[in-house]
Design a protein around this motif. Structure first.
Motif, short mmCIF file in Angstrom:
data_model
loop_
_atom_site.label_atom_id
_atom_site.label_comp_id
_atom_site.label_asym_id
_atom_site.label_seq_id
_atom_site.Cartn_x
_atom_site.Cartn_y
_atom_site.Cartn_z
N ARG A 136 1.96 2.10 -3.35
CA ARG A 136 0.46 2.26 -3.87
C ARG A 136 0.27 1.46 -5.14
NH1 ARG A 136 -1.20 7.26 -2.82
NH2 ARG A 136 0.28 8.84 -1.93
N LYS A 137 0.52 0.08 -4.64
CA LYS A 137 0.31 -1.13 -5.53
C LYS A 137 -1.01 -1.77 -5.17
CE LYS A 137 4.96 -2.02 -6.88
NZ LYS A 137 4.72 -1.77 -8.26
N TRP A 138 -2.28 -1.07 -5.30
CA TRP A 138 -3.53 -1.26 -4.64
C TRP A 138 -3.95 -2.75 -5.14
CZ3 TRP A 138 -3.32 1.88 -0.74
CH2 TRP A 138 -2.86 3.21 -1.06
N ALA A 160 0.81 -1.22 -0.05
CA ALA A 160 -0.12 0.02 0.04
C ALA A 160 0.86 1.23 -0.09
CB ALA A 160 -0.88 -0.12 1.05
#
Length: 252
Positions: A111-113, A108
C-alpha cells in the motif's frame, strides 16, 4: 555489562544528537557531489567523443577482448559468451519492464501508492532521456569487431548501461527508502551497483558498444538515479511519499 536495549537506546540518543547538528544530512551532501561529478564526467566524455579524441582507445579495448587470430571470437572460455548474452538482457527493455512492474506490484501490496507512482515516473522518464541522448549524439555502433548480439539503435550513450543504471539504482534507492533496516538498505544498493557494472561490461565483451558509450551511460544513469533518490527523500519529508518502515526488533 549494559544490555542490548540500553545500547540501542544509546544509539538512538546519539543519532538525535547528530541530527540536531545536521550531520545526518551528509548523505544528501555526498549525493549532490556525486550528482555534480557524474554530470561533469558525462559532459567531458560526450565532448571528447564528438571530437573523436578517444576513438583510438575505444577501438583498442574492443580488439583486446577478441582473439588475435579471429576478431569474431571473444577471449575466454566458450561458456563465457553465453553468460554475457544472458547478463546483458538484464539491461534490455523487456526485462526492465518486467522488473519495474514486479517492483510496483510489491509496493502496491504494501500500500505504498505514492512510491509506486514515483517508481514508474522515474524509470519512464529515464527511458525518454536515454532515447533523446542517443538521437542527439547519433553515434554509430562499433565496426572494429563483429557484433555478437543483434543491435539496431544508435551507440552513444549505451542504452543498456544507462537504462540499467536508471532502473536498478533508482529501484535500489527507492526500495532502500521503504525500510529503516540498514542491512536491507546496503543489500538493495549493493545488488543494484553490481548489476549495473556487469551489464556495462557485457556490452563491451559483445562488441556492441565502445567503452566511452558504457561509461557515459553509467554517468547519465547515476545522475538520473540520484535525482530520483533526492526527490524521493524530499517528498518523504513533505509527507507526499510513504515514510520508512520501522526496522524489526534486533534490526540494525
Amino acid at each position: 555489562m549494559p544490555s542490548s536495549r540500553h545500547f540501542r537506546s544509546f544509539l538512538v540518543t546519539s543519532r538525535d544528537w547528530l541530527a540536531r547538528r545536521g550531520l545526518l544530512e551528509a548523505a544528501v551532501l555526498l549525493s549532490l557531489f556525486a550528482l555534480a561529478g557524474s554530470t561533469w564526467l558525462f559532459v567531458e566524455i560526450a565532448d571528447e567523443v564528438r571530437e573523436g579524441e578517444y576513438q583510438h582507445y575505444d577501438d583498442l579495448v574492443l580488439r583486446a577482448l577478441r582473439s588475435p587470430e579471429d576478431s569474431a571470437l571473444p577471449r575466454g572460455p566458450d561458456w563465457l559468451l553465453q553468460v554475457a548474452r544472458d547478463v546483458t538482457t538484464l539491461g534490455g527493455f523487456t526485462v526492465i519492464i518486467l522488473i519495474t512492474f514486479g517492483t510496483v506490484g510489491f509496493l502496491a501490496l504494501r500500500r505504498k501508492w505514492h512510491t509506486c507512482v514515483l517508481v514508474l515516473a522515474s524509470i519512464a522518464g529515464g527511458a525518454v532521456v536515454s532515447t533523446l541522448l542517443k538521437t542527439f549524439f547519433a553515434r554509430s555502433r562499433p565496426a572494429v569487431v563483429p557484433h555478437l548480439v543483434d543491435v539496431a539503435s544508435l551507440s552513444f550513450p549505451s542504452g543498456h548501461s544507462m537504462l540499467g543504471a536508471i532502473t536498478y539504482l533508482t529501484l535500489g534507492a527507492l526500495l532502500a527508502r521503504t525500510t529503516a533496516d540498514r542491512r536491507i538498505k546496503i543489500y538493495c544498493l549493493g545488488l543494484a551497483v553490481m548489476l549495473v557494472f556487469l551489464i556495462g561490461l557485457t556490452r563491451l565483451y559483445l562488441g556492441v558498444h565502445y567503452p566511452t558509450d558504457v561509461l557515459a551511460g553509467w554517468c547519465a544513469g547515476i545522475v538520473w538515479a540520484l535525482l530520483c533518490a533526492l526527490v524521493a527523500r524530499w517528498l518523504q519529508r513533505r509527507g507526499a511519499v510513504e515514510k520508512e518502515t520501522p526496522a524489526p526488533p534486533g534490526g540494525r
